[in-house]
Write an enzyme that holds these catalytic residues in place. Structure first.
Site, PDB file in Angstrom:
ATOM      1  CE1 TYR A 145     -58.430  -2.831  -4.482  1.00  0.00           C
ATOM      2  CE2 TYR A 145     -59.980  -3.308  -2.714  1.00  0.00           C
ATOM      3  CZ  TYR A 145     -59.542  -3.501  -4.006  1.00  0.00           C
ATOM      4  OH  TYR A 145     -60.218  -4.372  -4.834  1.00  0.00           O
ATOM      5  CB  SER A 146     -52.136   1.124  -0.462  1.00  0.00           C
ATOM      6  OG  SER A 146     -51.349  -0.021  -0.252  1.00  0.00           O
ATOM      7  CB  CYS A 325     -45.722  -0.220  -2.462  1.00  0.00           C
ATOM      8  SG  CYS A 325     -47.458  -0.607  -2.152  1.00  0.00           S
ATOM      9  CE1 TYR A 367     -50.880  -4.869  -6.055  1.00  0.00           C
ATOM     10  CE2 TYR A 367     -49.960  -3.752  -4.138  1.00  0.00           C
ATOM     11  CZ  TYR A 367     -50.376  -3.727  -5.445  1.00  0.00           C
ATOM     12  OH  TYR A 367     -50.285  -2.546  -6.155  1.00  0.00           O
TER      13      TYR A 367
END
Length: 367
Positions: A145-146, A325, A367
């Site tokens: 997880y960012s 992202c 992702y």
């Protein structure tokens, strides 16, 4: 929030060059951001008159443990076989009732034991075990997880870190309901966590989305959904914290794609910064279920970026850094759009993108 009108001619070099757009100038000499309270309950109205409440963090830092600026880039401080046990401080839903899904802001108490740089990620190991392909019972694998806060955390003391997590569920067309057997294991574990609950944390990891060292850069940030997480660490460092060695004087431009207004994330923070730094910060939303693109179809993130193609290409030609992202499904649409723009400008997309990568101006984490 309506899209701001933006036109600017840089009066000082950004990343060592000068980009021309139109009229106004910015050099980062804006008034300090006024505090609206470190944590306050925010209630917002939606188009359907429903409301939702959660805590937001819009206060600028009064002091920082500045020794954290001397931190060398940490990588894999905590590993899968020896994770950090930390506790959950809070879990709050941060989207409105008409959002397509649930997204939570989760604050973890790391006690400063897992320091990181902005743009990095943590790994979370959900509890329990599984049977692997060899028939052996093993722990669940790590999920990345960012990190959605700066190294100083939401309270500016370096003792916490935040995650932005969307609850993953599966809608079964046959059942005409969510199938609990197919829900996301780790995301549901995190969104259901309660204060004091222990989390197994790994990392930090990642070098792809790090911020430029030059505080006078231009950052173009493209996100869908929880892909906004690393950018939150960017804008908080740029505008809410402003450490002595990182007085941001450039431009930050966020493109955010979500389904509707209720699905916007951290909108209060963004609005607070927009009011305080109108010449240095810009936000443009692509709301696929509320807006239409220039062709009359749904407004997706690539459509919103395309609206400003000339400004974006001009900024990139002059050294801007572009980040992507979010879900990997957003990239084909974005790249197809950029290929079309390049063709119209007489550029070969592959060559153009390769040069941006070589220059350190192109960063993708999906992702």
């Amino acid at each position: 929030m309506a899209s701001q009108t933006f036109s600017a001619q840089l009066s000082t070099p950004v990343v060592g060059r000068t980009a021309k757009i139109n009229s106004k100038s910015f050099v980062g000499k804006c008034a300090p951001l006024k505090s609206t309270g470190r944590s306050q309950a925010v209630t917002f109205s939606t188009k359907t008159k429903a409301t939702a409440s959660y805590t937001t963090y819009t206060e600028s830092a009064k002091s920082l443990p500045i020794e954290m600026e001397e931190l060398e880039l940490p990588l894999n401080t905590w590993k899968n076989k020896s994770p950090l046990l930390c506790k959950v401080q809070s879990v709050e839903r941060i989207v409105g009732p008409k959002a397509t899904g649930e997204t939570c802001h989760i604050i973890l108490e790391t006690d400063g034991k897992a320091p990181f740089w902005e743009g990095q990620s943590y790994g979370v190991i959900p509890p329990g075990t599984k049977i692997n392909s060899k028939g052996k019972e093993v722990p669940h694998g790590v999920r990345l997880y960012s990190i959605a806060s700066t190294r100083y955390g939401d309270f500016f003391d370096g003792q916490t870190a935040s995650l932005c997590v969307r609850r993953a569920v599966y809608w079964c067309p046959e059942m005409k309901a969510e199938d609990p057997a197919k829900k996301g294991l780790c995301s549901n574990f995190l969104c259901d966590a309660t204060p004091g609950q222990e989390i197994m944390l790994t990392g930090p990891t990642g070098k792809v989305l790090l911020m430029p060292e030059d505080p006078n850069h231009v950052a173009i940030m493209v996100a869908t959904g929880t892909g906004i997480a690393p950018y939150r660490s960017f804008w908080r460092r740029m505008f809410l914290e402003r450490p002595a060695n990182y007085q941001f004087t450039g431009l930050a431009w966020l493109f955010m794609g979500v389904a509707n207004s209720d699905a916007k994330l951290y909108d209060e923070e963004l609005n607070t910064i927009l009011k305080a730094y109108p010449d240095q910060f810009r936000v443009d939303y692509a709301l696929s279920r509320e807006q239409t693109n220039q062709k009359g179809g749904k407004m997706y993130i690539q459509d919103k970026v395309e609206e400003y193609k000339d400004q974006i290409f001009d900024l990139l030609d002059n050294g801007a850094v572009m980040y992507f992202c979010g879900l990997k499904g957003m990239m084909p649409g974005i790249e197809d759009m950029l290929k079309g723009v390049c063709a119209a400008k007489g550029l070969e997309y592959a060559v153009w993108q390769k040069q941006l990568r070589k220059n350190g101006q192109w960063h993708v984490e999906v992702y």
